[in-house]
Scaffold this motif. Sequence first.
Motif, PDB file in Angstrom:
ATOM      1  N   LEU A 179      -5.421   0.848   6.591  1.00 24.37           N
ATOM      2  CA  LEU A 179      -5.587   1.330   6.382  1.00 24.37           C
ATOM      3  C   LEU A 179      -4.548   1.136   4.467  1.00 24.37           C
ATOM      4  CD1 LEU A 179      -4.712   4.426   5.934  1.00 24.37           C
ATOM      5  CD2 LEU A 179      -2.362   4.550   6.531  1.00 24.37           C
ATOM      6  N   ARG A 180      -5.960   1.768   3.765  1.00 20.21           N
ATOM      7  CA  ARG A 180      -5.144   1.267   2.566  1.00 20.21           C
ATOM      8  C   ARG A 180      -3.752   2.075   1.794  1.00 20.21           C
ATOM      9  NH1 ARG A 180      -9.489   0.413  -2.555  1.00 20.21           N
ATOM     10  NH2 ARG A 180      -7.829   0.107  -4.072  1.00 20.21           N
ATOM     11  N   ILE A 181      -2.461   2.017   1.532  1.00 22.46           N
ATOM     12  CA  ILE A 181      -1.169   2.461   1.071  1.00 22.46           C
ATOM     13  C   ILE A 181      -1.061   2.534  -0.134  1.00 22.46           C
ATOM     14  CG2 ILE A 181       0.992   2.097   0.955  1.00 22.46           C
ATOM     15  CD1 ILE A 181      -0.533   2.494   3.954  1.00 22.46           C
ATOM     16  N   THR A 182      -2.011   1.704  -1.250  1.00 19.44           N
ATOM     17  CA  THR A 182      -1.801   2.467  -2.291  1.00 19.44           C
ATOM     18  C   THR A 182      -3.601   1.594  -3.039  1.00 19.44           C
ATOM     19  OG1 THR A 182      -1.258  -0.424  -3.480  1.00 19.44           O
ATOM     20  CG2 THR A 182      -0.255   1.154  -2.569  1.00 19.44           C
ATOM     21  N   THR A 183      -3.137   2.231  -4.836  1.00 20.52           N
ATOM     22  CA  THR A 183      -4.585   2.501  -5.097  1.00 20.52           C
ATOM     23  C   THR A 183      -4.431   1.712  -6.478  1.00 20.52           C
ATOM     24  OG1 THR A 183      -4.208   5.160  -5.995  1.00 20.52           O
ATOM     25  CG2 THR A 183      -5.928   4.446  -3.987  1.00 20.52           C
ATOM     26  N   GLY A 184      -5.242   1.775  -7.057  1.00 20.18           N
ATOM     27  CA  GLY A 184      -4.987   1.058  -8.806  1.00 20.18           C
ATOM     28  C   GLY A 184      -3.662   0.322  -9.204  1.00 20.18           C
ATOM     29  N   ARG A 185      -3.986  -0.880  -8.230  1.00 21.28           N
ATOM     30  CA  ARG A 185      -3.170  -1.743  -8.726  1.00 21.28           C
ATOM     31  C   ARG A 185      -3.407  -3.084  -9.526  1.00 21.28           C
ATOM     32  NH1 ARG A 185      -0.311  -6.235  -5.788  1.00 21.28           N
ATOM     33  NH2 ARG A 185       2.435  -6.164  -6.575  1.00 21.28           N
ATOM     34  N   ASP A 186      -2.460  -3.157 -11.045  1.00 23.55           N
ATOM     35  CA  ASP A 186      -4.228  -4.564 -11.492  1.00 23.55           C
ATOM     36  C   ASP A 186      -4.028  -5.262 -11.038  1.00 23.55           C
ATOM     37  OD1 ASP A 186      -4.599  -2.552 -13.924  1.00 23.55           O
ATOM     38  OD2 ASP A 186      -2.245  -2.848 -14.668  1.00 23.55           O
ATOM     39  N   PRO A 187      -5.247  -6.204 -11.234  1.00 25.72           N
ATOM     40  CA  PRO A 187      -5.145  -7.880 -10.201  1.00 25.72           C
ATOM     41  C   PRO A 187      -3.831  -8.293 -10.794  1.00 25.72           C
ATOM     42  CG  PRO A 187      -6.768  -7.074 -11.484  1.00 25.72           C
ATOM     43  CD  PRO A 187      -6.125  -5.306 -11.475  1.00 25.72           C
ATOM     44  N   VAL A 188      -3.350  -8.716  -9.928  1.00 22.84           N
ATOM     45  CA  VAL A 188      -2.172  -9.990  -9.381  1.00 22.84           C
ATOM     46  C   VAL A 188      -2.966 -11.186  -9.022  1.00 22.84           C
ATOM     47  CG1 VAL A 188       0.435 -10.048  -9.651  1.00 22.84           C
ATOM     48  CG2 VAL A 188      -0.760  -7.934 -10.199  1.00 22.84           C
ATOM     49  N   ALA A 189      -2.340 -12.575 -10.292  1.00 19.63           N
ATOM     50  CA  ALA A 189      -2.928 -13.735  -9.249  1.00 19.63           C
ATOM     51  C   ALA A 189      -2.166 -14.251  -7.980  1.00 19.63           C
ATOM     52  CB  ALA A 189      -2.510 -15.012 -10.290  1.00 19.63           C
ATOM     53  N   TYR A 190      -2.376 -14.414  -7.093  1.00 22.37           N
ATOM     54  CA  TYR A 190      -1.874 -13.783  -5.753  1.00 22.37           C
ATOM     55  C   TYR A 190      -0.662 -15.403  -5.526  1.00 22.37           C
ATOM     56  CZ  TYR A 190      -4.258 -18.315  -4.598  1.00 22.37           C
ATOM     57  OH  TYR A 190      -4.526 -20.082  -4.342  1.00 22.37           O
ATOM     58  N   TRP A 191      -0.447 -16.395  -6.883  1.00 25.79           N
ATOM     59  CA  TRP A 191       0.466 -17.025  -6.799  1.00 25.79           C
ATOM     60  C   TRP A 191       1.572 -16.882  -7.759  1.00 25.79           C
ATOM     61  CZ3 TRP A 191      -4.374 -17.650  -8.504  1.00 25.79           C
ATOM     62  CH2 TRP A 191      -4.249 -17.726  -9.936  1.00 25.79           C
ATOM     63  N   GLU A 192       1.755 -15.714  -8.819  1.00 31.43           N
ATOM     64  CA  GLU A 192       2.646 -14.926  -9.379  1.00 31.43           C
ATOM     65  C   GLU A 192       2.668 -13.506  -8.088  1.00 31.43           C
ATOM     66  OE1 GLU A 192       3.798 -16.207 -11.973  1.00 31.43           O
ATOM     67  OE2 GLU A 192       2.534 -17.604 -12.657  1.00 31.43           O
ATOM     68  N   ASP A 193       2.737 -12.733  -7.719  1.00 30.19           N
ATOM     69  CA  ASP A 193       2.384 -12.171  -6.450  1.00 30.19           C
ATOM     70  C   ASP A 193       3.773 -11.534  -6.066  1.00 30.19           C
ATOM     71  OD1 ASP A 193       2.771  -9.879  -6.503  1.00 30.19           O
ATOM     72  OD2 ASP A 193       0.541  -9.256  -5.278  1.00 30.19           O
ATOM     73  N   ASP A 194       4.617 -11.135  -5.710  1.00 31.06           N
ATOM     74  CA  ASP A 194       5.246 -10.811  -4.876  1.00 31.06           C
ATOM     75  C   ASP A 194       5.190  -9.642  -3.579  1.00 31.06           C
ATOM     76  OD1 ASP A 194       6.290  -8.404  -5.766  1.00 31.06           O
ATOM     77  OD2 ASP A 194       7.532  -9.173  -7.138  1.00 31.06           O
ATOM     78  N   PRO A 195       5.046  -9.707  -2.608  1.00 31.72           N
ATOM     79  CA  PRO A 195       5.259  -9.219  -1.314  1.00 31.72           C
ATOM     80  C   PRO A 195       5.780  -7.980  -1.079  1.00 31.72           C
ATOM     81  CG  PRO A 195       6.185 -10.392  -0.468  1.00 31.72           C
ATOM     82  CD  PRO A 195       6.573 -10.948  -1.535  1.00 31.72           C
ATOM     83  N   ALA A 196       5.277  -7.003  -0.853  1.00 34.65           N
ATOM     84  CA  ALA A 196       5.602  -5.869  -1.009  1.00 34.65           C
ATOM     85  C   ALA A 196       6.720  -5.870   1.306  1.00 34.65           C
ATOM     86  CB  ALA A 196       4.785  -4.409   0.125  1.00 34.65           C
ATOM     87  N   THR A 197       7.235  -5.050   1.067  1.00 36.23           N
ATOM     88  CA  THR A 197       8.678  -5.000   1.992  1.00 36.23           C
ATOM     89  C   THR A 197       9.176  -4.226   2.929  1.00 36.23           C
ATOM     90  OG1 THR A 197      10.723  -4.920   1.270  1.00 36.23           O
ATOM     91  CG2 THR A 197       9.775  -7.227   0.863  1.00 36.23           C
ATOM     92  N   TRP A 198       8.933  -3.915   3.861  1.00 37.01           N
ATOM     93  CA  TRP A 198       9.507  -3.034   4.911  1.00 37.01           C
ATOM     94  C   TRP A 198      10.633  -2.034   4.413  1.00 37.01           C
ATOM     95  CZ3 TRP A 198       5.032  -0.527   7.876  1.00 37.01           C
ATOM     96  CH2 TRP A 198       4.158  -1.300   8.233  1.00 37.01           C
ATOM     97  N   SER A 199      11.016  -1.123   5.203  1.00 41.55           N
ATOM     98  CA  SER A 199      12.474  -0.476   4.901  1.00 41.55           C
ATOM     99  C   SER A 199      12.438  -0.450   6.458  1.00 41.55           C
ATOM    100  CB  SER A 199      11.795   0.662   4.849  1.00 41.55           C
ATOM    101  OG  SER A 199      11.278   1.947   5.573  1.00 41.55           O
ATOM    102  N   PRO A 200      14.082  -0.432   7.281  1.00 47.28           N
ATOM    103  CA  PRO A 200      13.998  -1.212   8.474  1.00 47.28           C
ATOM    104  C   PRO A 200      13.797  -0.023   9.465  1.00 47.28           C
ATOM    105  CG  PRO A 200      16.298  -1.314   6.899  1.00 47.28           C
ATOM    106  CD  PRO A 200      15.076  -1.016   6.093  1.00 47.28           C
TER     107      PRO A 200
END
Length: 606
Positions: A74-95
């Motif tokens: 399931l796609r959660i966001t749209t239109g997030r600009d391309p980010v090099a994977y080695w520079e990116d950080d992860p999305a994190t879950w609320s408890p």
Amino acid sequence: MDNSFWLGKDEHQGVRSLPRPDAPKAKTWSLEAIAAVERPHHARVSPDGSQVSFTLDRDTSDIWVVDLESSKPLRITTGRDPVAYWEDDPATWSPDGTRLAYSADGSVWVVPVAGGLPKELGEGSGPQWISDEELIYYAERDEETRIVRCKVEDGWARAITPSGMNVGGAAASARHRKVLFVDYPSDDRSSSNVWLHDLEDGSDHQLTDEPGMQDLGPSLSPDGILIAFTSERSGWREIHLVGIDGSSVRQLTEGSADFSSLGWSEDGSRIVAVVSHRGVDDLVVVDATSGDVTGVVGGGEWSSVGWATGDRIVAVHESQKAPARLVAVTQDGAVEPIFEGIPASIRVANYTPYEEATYRSFDGMEIHGFLFRPAGEGPFPAVVYPHGGPTGVYGDYWDGHAQYFIEKGYAWFGINFRGSTTYGRDFERANRGGWGVADTEDCLAAADYLGDLDWIDAARIGIFGASYGSYMALASLARDPQHRFACAVAKYGDSDMATSWALGDRGGREDLEKMMGSPAEDRQAYREGSPLWMVGNIERPILVAHGEQDDRVHPSQSAQLVDELKRLDKTFEYVTYPTEGHGLLRVGPQVDFYQRLERFLDWYLM
């Protein structure tokens, strides 16, 4: 494909390379198919272990969620600009598993997993939850990074880590109301120390302090008593344990390899980890008491490791045989795909396996690499490929572009010059204080090694790299009176170290200072390591490419190189891409560059 829309500068001096009608063609590989591969990365398991969030690189870098039982994404966001994977950080879950926090466009955002619009909280990156209603994240101001805490509803953030620190590597525990983080002291760039922040009383405690050594990746045990982290104190990045009061620091593993991606099992008896040696990863489980290491799956490159329901391990895996995919791994080593965005033609393409090769550099140091031999008798043209970083490695990861050129008839040699990771701390630090000198000699020695093989044509060897690898390619032309390489390709790389220090982003500048000190401390080393001042020695053609939005290696690096090439009447081709940063991430610029690379290599090496 018409890629003119993506082009900025498009210049040349001397003969421009042209398509050769007699050049061999790739039969099962295409540049368009390689660019169409979708890369999942930065996966995180939901609190109940039933779902996984991940970032998917298409023409955007959007956040997705997949259910582990149904494997329906399931796609959660749209239109997030391309980010090099080695520079990116992860999305994190609320408890409670209902929301995800992520960073985009320099800000922190929160979005409901079930659907809804994201909410912007404030400028920052790397968000993590400390309750269902409150987050921490990194905020930067005046060359200082601090951790701040912020309630989702009001959006007001306040710093919780002391002033004067440069922090990273945070790991929050909502259950135990603790935040682990790593401090990188400005007066000792070679060290990093693990700290603990208590969310209840606001106190900070330093847990490790080993001058000149890096302690990284802290992870709190489920009972909140022990912290696992990696340290290079032994000469390798081994797993160590420390109590939350800073007592009883001890080395847990003795594998003479680099451990990373540590994750505790729910009962605290085991730690899942990635262990890396000479460019190859294994997925392992470590006994948290004895330190015994049990291999789960070997080979390739493993990342984004975490525990899921059913004692399974979720991870992203890739290898020279297959692009990155999100998988679940059982304890007996069975690998079950969860998500993969791989075109059908890539699945059935002809993959050429690598052979490991070693050679001696000018001073006797052993250099290791991954050598690919094309089909046929030869003698073949060859490409030496030094990786970026320089603190990185060329290893058993997917390299579709290399496979494309190998199928055309090029030998390909991914080398790990001094300064590379997964060969131990001393090797990793062997280029400090001398960028562009001894490591360049490692590249030149690679050409000598290839030239001595009876299936390589020594007169048709080129060198190609990106970022620091680009710097290596340029330096290899400028510092070599024998002119071993017939041509070079410099993709968004440095040419002058002082310019890199002055105009690069903060992360790049601090890494340069860690390796070389500041220009004021050793101006001569900066000058000696800068091929811009040796362009007069270049006698071979060079292809130069750069993204105009590059913050890490400023595009002026290539511009000033081209100005000097023009002034000295050298043969070059030069292209820039107005939409691209440090990495050609969009399909159009990526395909355009590799089409140019193909023409250039075919013209000068075939």
